[in-house]
Design a protein around this motif. Structure first.
Motif, PDB file in Angstrom:
ATOM      1  N   UNK A  46      47.439  49.706  36.609  1.00 41.56           N
ATOM      2  CA  UNK A  46      46.908  48.773  37.602  1.00 41.56           C
ATOM      3  C   UNK A  46      45.974  47.798  36.901  1.00 41.56           C
ATOM      4  N   UNK A  47      45.810  46.659  37.531  1.00 43.57           N
ATOM      5  CA  UNK A  47      44.900  45.639  36.984  1.00 43.57           C
ATOM      6  C   UNK A  47      44.214  44.959  38.165  1.00 43.57           C
ATOM      7  N   UNK A  48      42.899  44.973  38.154  1.00 43.73           N
ATOM      8  CA  UNK A  48      42.121  44.279  39.177  1.00 43.73           C
ATOM      9  C   UNK A  48      41.341  43.171  38.492  1.00 43.73           C
ATOM     10  N   UNK A 104      27.718  37.042  35.173  1.00 43.33           N
ATOM     11  CA  UNK A 104      28.608  36.238  36.019  1.00 43.33           C
ATOM     12  C   UNK A 104      29.847  35.810  35.245  1.00 43.33           C
ATOM     13  N   UNK A 105      30.981  35.859  35.932  1.00 45.81           N
ATOM     14  CA  UNK A 105      32.233  35.419  35.339  1.00 45.81           C
ATOM     15  C   UNK A 105      33.398  36.290  35.762  1.00 45.81           C
ATOM     16  N   UNK A 106      34.525  36.021  35.147  1.00 39.75           N
ATOM     17  CA  UNK A 106      35.754  36.744  35.446  1.00 39.75           C
ATOM     18  C   UNK A 106      35.800  38.052  34.656  1.00 39.75           C
ATOM     19  N   UNK A 107      36.216  39.121  35.332  1.00 33.66           N
ATOM     20  CA  UNK A 107      36.291  40.444  34.720  1.00 33.66           C
ATOM     21  C   UNK A 107      37.601  41.091  35.143  1.00 33.66           C
ATOM     22  N   UNK A 108      38.157  41.922  34.287  1.00 32.46           N
ATOM     23  CA  UNK A 108      39.379  42.659  34.601  1.00 32.46           C
ATOM     24  C   UNK A 108      39.119  44.152  34.463  1.00 32.46           C
ATOM     25  N   UNK A 126      39.083  50.717  32.292  1.00 38.08           N
ATOM     26  CA  UNK A 126      38.080  50.030  31.484  1.00 38.08           C
ATOM     27  C   UNK A 126      37.864  48.645  32.054  1.00 38.08           C
ATOM     28  N   UNK A 127      36.649  48.132  31.879  1.00 33.56           N
ATOM     29  CA  UNK A 127      36.297  46.775  32.295  1.00 33.56           C
ATOM     30  C   UNK A 127      36.260  45.889  31.066  1.00 33.56           C
ATOM     31  N   UNK A 128      36.884  44.736  31.174  1.00 33.13           N
ATOM     32  CA  UNK A 128      36.943  43.784  30.065  1.00 33.13           C
ATOM     33  C   UNK A 128      36.466  42.429  30.590  1.00 33.13           C
ATOM     34  N   UNK A 132      37.236  39.249  26.359  1.00 37.20           N
ATOM     35  CA  UNK A 132      38.024  40.383  25.874  1.00 37.20           C
ATOM     36  C   UNK A 132      37.199  41.566  25.418  1.00 37.20           C
ATOM     37  N   UNK A 133      35.885  41.515  25.633  1.00 36.69           N
ATOM     38  CA  UNK A 133      34.999  42.608  25.233  1.00 36.69           C
ATOM     39  C   UNK A 133      34.971  43.694  26.308  1.00 36.69           C
ATOM     40  N   UNK A 134      35.071  44.951  25.889  1.00 37.75           N
ATOM     41  CA  UNK A 134      34.941  46.042  26.844  1.00 37.75           C
ATOM     42  C   UNK A 134      33.477  46.179  27.234  1.00 37.75           C
TER      43      UNK A 134
END
Length: 163
Positions: A46-48, A104-108, A126-128, A132-134
């Protein structure tokens, strides 16, 4: 030459289940509080994608831990629920590790099923950040509930999301 599934061919049972889980995510009232979108690319995944704003910050100027937990738990949960096509899963435990402050910003949030297929499932996420940093990771244990997925309005075809 066409490769893979043609654009107009019917979805497989697994793809229908994945789209229904995406509708279920949209239908959850809690998700009206977050600018986020769930995508299930395949079984056990899954990807959120979501956006953190200063409104999500604690007093020291970074995202509050509730954001980490919510997105990691959701990503792991939905990765696991791709393997349970009949029942809604429940989180029974979740371990969370903070690596970096989230600004603040986009996170996956990327979820991945690890083990279990019958009653108990284990999945990790995991959150990135946008670079691209975990920034965090977690592992959850999930078990089958008595609730049939088909009984949940958001799971049904044409549910609240209109997908």
């Amino acid at each position: 030459m066409m490769t893979g599934r043609e654009e107009n061919s019917p979805a497989t049972g697994a793809e229908q289940h994945h789209r229904a889980l995406e509708r279920l995510y949209v239908s959850a009232p809690i998700n009206r509080k977050f600018t986020s979108k769930l995508h299930i690319p395949g079984e056990g995944l899954s990807r959120i994608t979501f956006t953190v704003t200063p409104e999500d910050y604690h007093a020291a100027g970074a995202a509050h831990g509730t954001i980490y937990f919510k997105m990691l738990d959701d990503a792991a949960f939905y990765a696991a629920n791709t393997l349970a096509t009949d029942r809604f899963l429940l989180t029974t435990s979740f371990n969370l590790h903070f690596s970096r402050p989230l600004r603040a910003g986009s996170v996956t949030a990327e979820g991945r099923w690890v083990s279990g297929r019958r009653r108990v499932f284990v999945a990790e996420a995991r959150l990135v950040d946008a670079e691209g940093e975990e920034i965090g990771r977690g592992t959850g244990t999930f078990m089958r509930s008595r609730m049939a997925l088909s009984s949940l309005p958001g799971y049904a075809a044409g549910g609240l999301s209109g997908l």
